[in-house]
Design an enzyme around this catalytic site. Sequence first.
Site, mmCIF file in Angstrom:
data_model
loop_
_atom_site.group_PDB
_atom_site.id
_atom_site.type_symbol
_atom_site.label_atom_id
_atom_site.label_comp_id
_atom_site.label_asym_id
_atom_site.label_seq_id
_atom_site.Cartn_x
_atom_site.Cartn_y
_atom_site.Cartn_z
ATOM 1 N N ASP A 171 18.255 -22.885 -11.174
ATOM 2 C CA ASP A 171 18.062 -23.272 -12.570
ATOM 3 C C ASP A 171 18.838 -24.541 -12.893
ATOM 4 O O ASP A 171 19.797 -24.911 -12.201
ATOM 5 C CB ASP A 171 18.470 -22.140 -13.520
ATOM 6 N N GLU B 53 22.276 -19.212 -13.122
ATOM 7 C CA GLU B 53 23.689 -19.602 -13.012
ATOM 8 C C GLU B 53 24.139 -20.344 -14.253
ATOM 9 O O GLU B 53 25.256 -20.147 -14.733
ATOM 10 C CB GLU B 53 23.893 -20.475 -11.768
#
Length: 273
Positions: free
Chosen positions: A107, A170
């Site tokens: 991400d 994350e």
Amino acid sequence: MNTPQPASSQQILGPAMAAIERDVEVAVDDLARMIEVDTSFPPGLGYDAFADLMAELLSPLGFEFERVVVPRDLWHVAGGPASGERTNLIATRETGKPVCGLYYHVDTVPAAPGWARDPLKLTVEGDDLFGLGAADMKGTIAATLLALRAAKKCGLPLYYDPMLLLCTDEEGGLYPGIRYLAEQGKLKGHILNFNGSAAPRIWAGCFGVFHLQVTIRGHAVHAGEGNRTGAGINAIEGALPLLNALMVLKPDVASRASALAPPPHASGPLRPQ
């Protein structure tokens, strides 16, 4: 009789390093494709598509794949920022050697205001690459692919069987994919955490982050009613006691130190902020 001499590290690694130099543009092309898949969090809608792309890129290198989806009840918050399947991809290539897990988060943060280029298109300007996640951390994934291809092309044996852990969430916390993989017993061997940019740096640890969301409610009124007792409530004024208490707490928190070694670019012990 001449005794055969062991090969030097340059003789072993030299051809692979040369292959990396020759094929670097392939890695740039890989990175461009990765950036085009919007995995920004929030909301994190692109994880399935990114897993598809990574399976396509890794299949020629002999990897097998397992998709692990974090259950919705672990991460979903009503009215929260996340939506879509939290799909983590485990890519393995087991030959009987010890396993080394390579962790990446897939991400990115959302594109912030002020981007002068299309954040979902890789822009090359000289030796600089611009795109959402180019540094943190799709560029690291592209670099790993480049190294694995060079090793295969040159017949360079690896000491470990690589296990690529391409994980979700994350940037925004919630329930990181790597946590779920660990809880499900999916991790093997050593784990090398590539979290962050592709800079050649290694350190023992860093502080996590604690998110506290506080809602202070005010009450808006017409200006003509401002002199009526109890008519309006100023939420900023209502927040001041809390903000003052946090400011009192701040130096106490900042005075603490960790026994962990600081990262190479820092000086002194690790301290919270």
